[in-house]
Design an enzyme around this catalytic site. Structure first.
Site, mmCIF file in Angstrom:
data_model
loop_
_atom_site.group_PDB
_atom_site.id
_atom_site.type_symbol
_atom_site.label_atom_id
_atom_site.label_comp_id
_atom_site.label_asym_id
_atom_site.label_seq_id
_atom_site.Cartn_x
_atom_site.Cartn_y
_atom_site.Cartn_z
ATOM 1 N N MET A 1 0.899 -1.257 -0.204
ATOM 2 C CA MET A 1 0.090 -0.056 -0.089
ATOM 3 C C MET A 1 0.833 1.215 -0.060
ATOM 4 O O MET A 1 1.022 1.907 0.720
ATOM 5 C CB MET A 1 -0.915 0.092 1.142
ATOM 6 C CG MET A 1 -1.855 -1.480 1.148
ATOM 7 S SD MET A 1 -3.159 -1.196 2.679
ATOM 8 C CE MET A 1 -1.943 -1.502 3.874
ATOM 9 N N ASP A 2 1.604 1.388 -1.019
ATOM 10 C CA ASP A 2 2.720 2.384 -1.024
ATOM 11 C C ASP A 2 2.104 3.583 -1.768
ATOM 12 O O ASP A 2 1.512 3.602 -2.735
ATOM 13 C CB ASP A 2 3.863 1.775 -1.940
ATOM 14 C CG ASP A 2 5.009 2.646 -1.757
ATOM 15 O OD1 ASP A 2 6.038 2.211 -2.442
ATOM 16 O OD2 ASP A 2 5.196 3.657 -0.972
ATOM 17 N N GLY A 3 2.635 4.838 -1.232
ATOM 18 C CA GLY A 3 2.141 6.179 -1.870
ATOM 19 C C GLY A 3 1.338 7.105 -1.044
ATOM 20 O O GLY A 3 0.827 8.240 -1.286
#
Lengths: 232, 244
Positions: A1-3
């Site tokens: 769940m990057d960003g």
């Protein structure tokens, strides 16, 4: 769940807001998955490496996680809507007591659910998981007092934190990053890796559809690889 | 007159028709996906041509110092085409990469080790400078999970078998050290190029790909020089936080 942090910067949000928006994305994505009939979903919520962040950010993440974990056992939560059993995967001893207790309560409360499984990786890294499984295998052998037996791959896999679910079919990492960052390294040998450039808070149903279509397109090949993997 | 059975039979027929329509729609969807992939492949081929011939200059500046260790993962069936693998390695060598880790699940590349070592000179051997220079490491699936199991047995023998011996405070370095003793003493690849039908690392030793960037290059038989330049260039611009 990057960003989440990048999203926060791009939209001039206050620090930590990106993670809250990210949580909403997570709830949507989980709904899509369970509606599509996906039985096992695993998410990377907090890495052991994330403890290196500033104490304020770590504390804010821990507070957010405690709040959301407690929310999971509410009547109207997605977990009860879809009959989801929740596992917390990782070195839970590294968590602060309130978060650890909330996690244990959530695992107990959802213990009877059986329609789907949600594994939340928290205080987790793959290398820590493998290392922990190796130590547990050694301790099991010592307790069995069977000097002739040899520790094999099945013994180690039995002691992995992720032993509660089958290996994943697809791993999605957002923000276009092409590395796994110590996530499910052991379990991803036959797994399709999908890295859409979208930031996690902006992920939508179409990205999930894209991943599933890609997986379906290569289903025969991936299945074949699994068979070879078990023979070699 | 069958007032209940009649409508039920009609409903049943509709559901069957619905099901067939859904299956048909699914096939049409996948046909569209195939067409999109086909077009995308052609575009990649054009892009590669433009990069390889210097028409697109975006990926020219290769800061190779950042790529200390390049890994190449090949689908085992494709790896049997040794000439194609050698051609790929020649390209990699021409780019300037000196150290490569070759992986395929079944160990096909390991079996052809001599062929590769014969074509390329080891970095340490400066006697002949006619051959391209490259150092190789050959890895297969047995170097992954099974080696970790062997490392577990090693740790058991050293620290657990004697009940009177005091156990140290274990950290991950103990496992890393045990793996090193078993032969896993090369660094983690910075970047792996995957040649095969999908973006999947095919069982590359888990312990060694913590922060490894993984790029899917397509099939080995359709490999493109320009796309290798692009992948390496993109890697050199990646910023990793390592969790922080």
């Amino acid at each position: 769940m990057d960003g989440n942090r990048r999203y926060s910067k791009q939209h001039n949000l206050i620090e930590g807001e990106g993670h809250r928006v990210g949580f909403t994305s997570l709830m949507s994505m989980l709904k899509y998955c369970y509606e599509l009939g996906v039985k096992y979903v695993t998410i990377y919520a907090f890495s052991i490496e994330n403890f290196k962040r500033s104490p304020e950010e770590v504390q804010s993440l821990m507070d957010l996680m405690e709040e959301k974990i407690k929310g999971l056992i509410n009547e109207e939560s997605i977990v009860n809507q879809y009959g989801v059993r929740v596992y917390f995967i990782g070195n839970l001893k590294l968590l602060s007591k309130p978060v650890r207790l909330a996690a244990e309560r959530a695992m107990d409360a959802t213990g009877k659910n059986s329609r789907a499984v949600l594994s939340i990786c928290i205080a987790y890294t793959s290398t820590d998981e493998i290392f922990h499984a190796v130590l547990e295998s050694c301790e099991e052998k010592r307790d069995k007092k069977d000097e002739k037996s040899v520790i094999d791959v099945t013994d180690i896999e039995r002691h992995m934190y992720m032993g509660v679910t089958p290996d994943p079919d697809i791993i999605i990492r957002t923000s276009g990053e092409t590395r796994l960052s110590n996530f499910l390294l052991w379990q991803s040998g036959d797994c399709l890796l999908y890295s859409p450039p979208v930031l996690w808070p902006e992920i939508g149903f179409r990205h999930l559809v894209q991943a599933v279509l890609d997986f379906q397109k290569h289903f025969c090949y991936i299945n074949n690889q699994k068979k070879i993997g078990s023979e070699v | 007159m069958d007032l209940v059975g009649g409508p039920q039979k009609i409903l049943h027929k509709i559901s069957l028709n619905d099901h067939m329509i859904l299956v048909l729609l699914w096939h049409i969807l996948h046909l569209i996906v195939k067409v999109i992939y086909f077009v995308w492949e052609k575009m990649r081929a054009i892009e590669s041509y433009l990069i390889a011939n210097g028409i697109v200059k975006t990926y020219e500046d290769l800061n190779l110092d950042r790529v200390k260790y390049l890994g190449i993962v090949v689908d085992s069936d494709e790896a049997r085409e040794t000439s194609k693998v050698i051609e790929l390695l020649e390209w990699i060598s021409d780019i300037g990469v000196k150290k490569v880790c070759l992986y395929d699940r079944e160990g096909v590349l390991k079996k052809s080790k001599e062929v590769f070592l014969e074509k390329f000179d080891s970095m340490g051997n400066s006697e002949t400078n006619q051959k391209r220079q490259m150092d190789f490491e050959f890895v297969s699936i047995v170097d992954g999970k099974e080696t970790v199991a062997k490392a577990a047995n090693l740790l058991y023998k050293k620290y657990y078998s004697d009940p009177n011996s005091e156990k140290p405070f274990f950290t991950e370095t103990y496992l890393t050290e045990a793996l090193r003793i078993l032969g896993s003493n090369e660094p983690d690849p910075d970047l792996i190029l995957i040649y095969g039908p999908t973006r999947c690392h095919l069982g590359f030793p888990a312990w060694r790909i913590r922060y490894t960037e993984m790029v899917h290059m397509g099939s080995l038989k359709n490999k493109k020089f320009g796309l290798i330049l692009k992948a390496i260039n993109k890697y050199t611009k990646v910023k990793q936080n390592y969790g922080s």
